[in-house]
Design a protein around this motif. Structure first.
Motif, mmCIF file in Angstrom:
data_model
loop_
_atom_site.group_PDB
_atom_site.id
_atom_site.type_symbol
_atom_site.label_atom_id
_atom_site.label_comp_id
_atom_site.label_asym_id
_atom_site.label_seq_id
_atom_site.Cartn_x
_atom_site.Cartn_y
_atom_site.Cartn_z
ATOM 1 N N THR A 1 -11.994 2.428 7.479
ATOM 2 C CA THR A 1 -11.943 3.797 6.967
ATOM 3 C C THR A 1 -10.662 3.935 6.151
ATOM 4 O OG1 THR A 1 -10.691 4.680 8.840
ATOM 5 C CG2 THR A 1 -13.118 4.634 9.052
ATOM 6 N N LEU A 2 -10.564 5.019 5.401
ATOM 7 C CA LEU A 2 -9.358 5.235 4.600
ATOM 8 C C LEU A 2 -8.098 5.245 5.457
ATOM 9 C CD1 LEU A 2 -10.484 7.793 1.877
ATOM 10 C CD2 LEU A 2 -9.772 5.420 1.567
ATOM 11 N N ARG A 3 -8.216 5.694 6.698
ATOM 12 C CA ARG A 3 -7.062 5.683 7.598
ATOM 13 C C ARG A 3 -6.562 4.269 7.884
ATOM 14 N NH1 ARG A 3 -8.751 9.424 12.490
ATOM 15 N NH2 ARG A 3 -8.980 11.364 11.380
ATOM 16 N N ASP A 4 -7.414 3.281 7.691
ATOM 17 C CA ASP A 4 -7.061 1.886 7.981
ATOM 18 C C ASP A 4 -6.358 1.195 6.817
ATOM 19 O OD1 ASP A 4 -8.432 2.155 10.438
ATOM 20 O OD2 ASP A 4 -10.320 1.505 9.517
ATOM 21 N N ALA B 1 -3.299 -3.211 4.319
ATOM 22 C CA ALA B 1 -2.296 -3.645 3.339
ATOM 23 C C ALA B 1 -1.141 -4.377 4.019
ATOM 24 C CB ALA B 1 -1.778 -2.444 2.549
ATOM 25 N N GLU B 2 -0.705 -3.886 5.158
ATOM 26 C CA GLU B 2 0.396 -4.530 5.881
ATOM 27 C C GLU B 2 -0.017 -5.901 6.415
ATOM 28 O OE1 GLU B 2 1.465 -1.489 8.701
ATOM 29 O OE2 GLU B 2 2.676 -0.406 7.209
ATOM 30 N N ILE B 3 -1.225 -6.003 6.950
ATOM 31 C CA ILE B 3 -1.717 -7.304 7.434
ATOM 32 C C ILE B 3 -1.854 -8.267 6.266
ATOM 33 C CG2 ILE B 3 -3.726 -8.502 8.405
ATOM 34 C CD1 ILE B 3 -4.065 -5.993 10.231
ATOM 35 N N LYS C 1 1.429 -0.780 -4.408
ATOM 36 C CA LYS C 1 0.323 -1.323 -5.209
ATOM 37 C C LYS C 1 -0.730 -1.953 -4.292
ATOM 38 C CE LYS C 1 -0.699 -4.317 -9.108
ATOM 39 N NZ LYS C 1 -0.190 -5.192 -10.150
ATOM 40 N N ARG C 2 -0.267 -2.680 -3.286
ATOM 41 C CA ARG C 2 -1.197 -3.296 -2.324
ATOM 42 C C ARG C 2 -1.962 -2.209 -1.571
ATOM 43 N NH1 ARG C 2 -0.873 -8.606 -0.451
ATOM 44 N NH2 ARG C 2 1.286 -8.722 -1.134
ATOM 45 N N LEU C 3 -1.256 -1.155 -1.147
ATOM 46 C CA LEU C 3 -1.904 -0.049 -0.437
ATOM 47 C C LEU C 3 -2.934 0.627 -1.329
ATOM 48 C CD1 LEU C 3 -2.252 1.878 1.933
ATOM 49 C CD2 LEU C 3 -0.266 3.164 1.075
ATOM 50 N N ALA C 4 -2.593 0.863 -2.592
ATOM 51 C CA ALA C 4 -3.534 1.500 -3.520
ATOM 52 C C ALA C 4 -4.786 0.642 -3.699
ATOM 53 C CB ALA C 4 -2.857 1.749 -4.868
ATOM 54 N N TYR C 5 -4.603 -0.675 -3.791
ATOM 55 C CA TYR C 5 -5.755 -1.569 -3.943
ATOM 56 C C TYR C 5 -6.702 -1.432 -2.749
ATOM 57 C CZ TYR C 5 -8.667 -5.695 -4.107
ATOM 58 O OH TYR C 5 -9.762 -6.520 -4.116
ATOM 59 N N TRP C 6 -6.153 -1.497 -1.529
ATOM 60 C CA TRP C 6 -7.016 -1.462 -0.344
ATOM 61 C C TRP C 6 -7.599 -0.072 -0.111
ATOM 62 C CZ3 TRP C 6 -9.368 -5.524 0.747
ATOM 63 C CH2 TRP C 6 -8.774 -6.763 0.544
ATOM 64 N N ILE D 1 -9.832 -12.764 3.773
ATOM 65 C CA ILE D 1 -9.954 -12.738 5.230
ATOM 66 C C ILE D 1 -8.589 -13.107 5.790
ATOM 67 C CG2 ILE D 1 -10.923 -15.081 5.304
ATOM 68 C CD1 ILE D 1 -12.555 -14.128 7.802
ATOM 69 N N TYR D 2 -8.006 -12.165 6.519
ATOM 70 C CA TYR D 2 -6.648 -12.349 7.045
ATOM 71 C C TYR D 2 -6.549 -11.764 8.441
ATOM 72 C CZ TYR D 2 -4.903 -13.551 2.385
ATOM 73 O OH TYR D 2 -4.677 -14.165 1.178
ATOM 74 N N ALA D 3 -5.725 -12.398 9.258
ATOM 75 C CA ALA D 3 -5.387 -11.880 10.587
ATOM 76 C C ALA D 3 -3.883 -11.984 10.759
ATOM 77 C CB ALA D 3 -6.098 -12.685 11.673
ATOM 78 N N LEU D 4 -3.345 -11.115 11.600
ATOM 79 C CA LEU D 4 -1.929 -11.229 11.935
ATOM 80 C C LEU D 4 -1.668 -12.634 12.465
ATOM 81 C CD1 LEU D 4 -1.329 -7.832 13.779
ATOM 82 C CD2 LEU D 4 -0.511 -8.476 11.502
ATOM 83 N N SER D 5 -0.560 -13.242 12.070
ATOM 84 C CA SER D 5 -0.288 -14.619 12.505
ATOM 85 C C SER D 5 -0.199 -14.715 14.026
ATOM 86 C CB SER D 5 0.976 -15.163 11.834
ATOM 87 O OG SER D 5 2.092 -14.364 12.147
#
Length: 172
Positions: free
Chosen positions: A10-13, A18-20, A45-50, A94-98
């Motif tokens: 959702t938009l809240r995510d 972006a941080e992950i 910019k990353r936040l705007a993209y997501w 596809i990314y996960a927290l390390s």
């Protein structure tokens, strides 16, 4: 069976996604590109993209939860490759927290993307992976992807050039 819940973002995510994306890509590309090129995309910019991706479902974004915490995400849609068939999907990211690597998050995200692509009528799926990213190559190969050797291409990350290869598999 995965212990991670996966649901559409959702938009809240968007901020968590972006941080992950920033932290996991820094960890994934450590040693592949010089440190000064890691994290060069400004956070806004990353936040705007997501935010835009989630709002318009291009790509579709799903998040993996460990309890209430978002620990990974996958972006998937139709293939962006010019000559691909309309029934070919693509894992865009596809990314996960390390801290959650090797714990089933990636598999849970892959399963959700596969289901989503099947619902869209896709029969094949591709993903582009840097040749030197052995962790990502191993993950996708364990998930049934095969390297398409004639697809190697050079991409630029900052001022660094990386060789990528496309991997492909059937969805059924």
């Amino acid at each position: 069976m995965s212990s991670y819940q996966v649901r559409p973002a959702t938009l809240r995510d968007a901020k968590a996604v972006a941080e992950i994306h920033a932290s996991a890509s820094r960890a994934a590309y450590q040693g592949l590109v010089p440190d000064e090129h890691l994290g060069t995309v400004p956070p806004e910019k990353r936040l705007a993209y997501w935010r835009e991706a989630i709002e318009y479902s291009e790509p579709q974004v799903h998040v993996a939860l460990d309890g209430d915490q978002i620990v990974g995400f996958v972006g998937f849609d139709r293939s962006r490759d010019a000559k691909s068939k309309p029934t070919t999907g693509e894992i865009w990211a596809i990314y996960a927290l390390s801290s959650h690597w090797d714990k089933g998050v990636g598999l849970a995200l892959w399963d959700a993307a596969r289901e989503g692509l099947l619902e869209e009528g896709c029969t094949q799926v591709t993903v582009w992976v840097p040749l030197r990213n052995e962790r990502a190559l191993r993950f996708h190969e364990l998930a049934g992807f095969k390297r398409e050797l004639n697809t190697a291409q050079t991409v630029t990350m900052g001022s660094v050039k990386l060789e990528e290869i496309r991997l492909k598999r059937a969805l059924s």
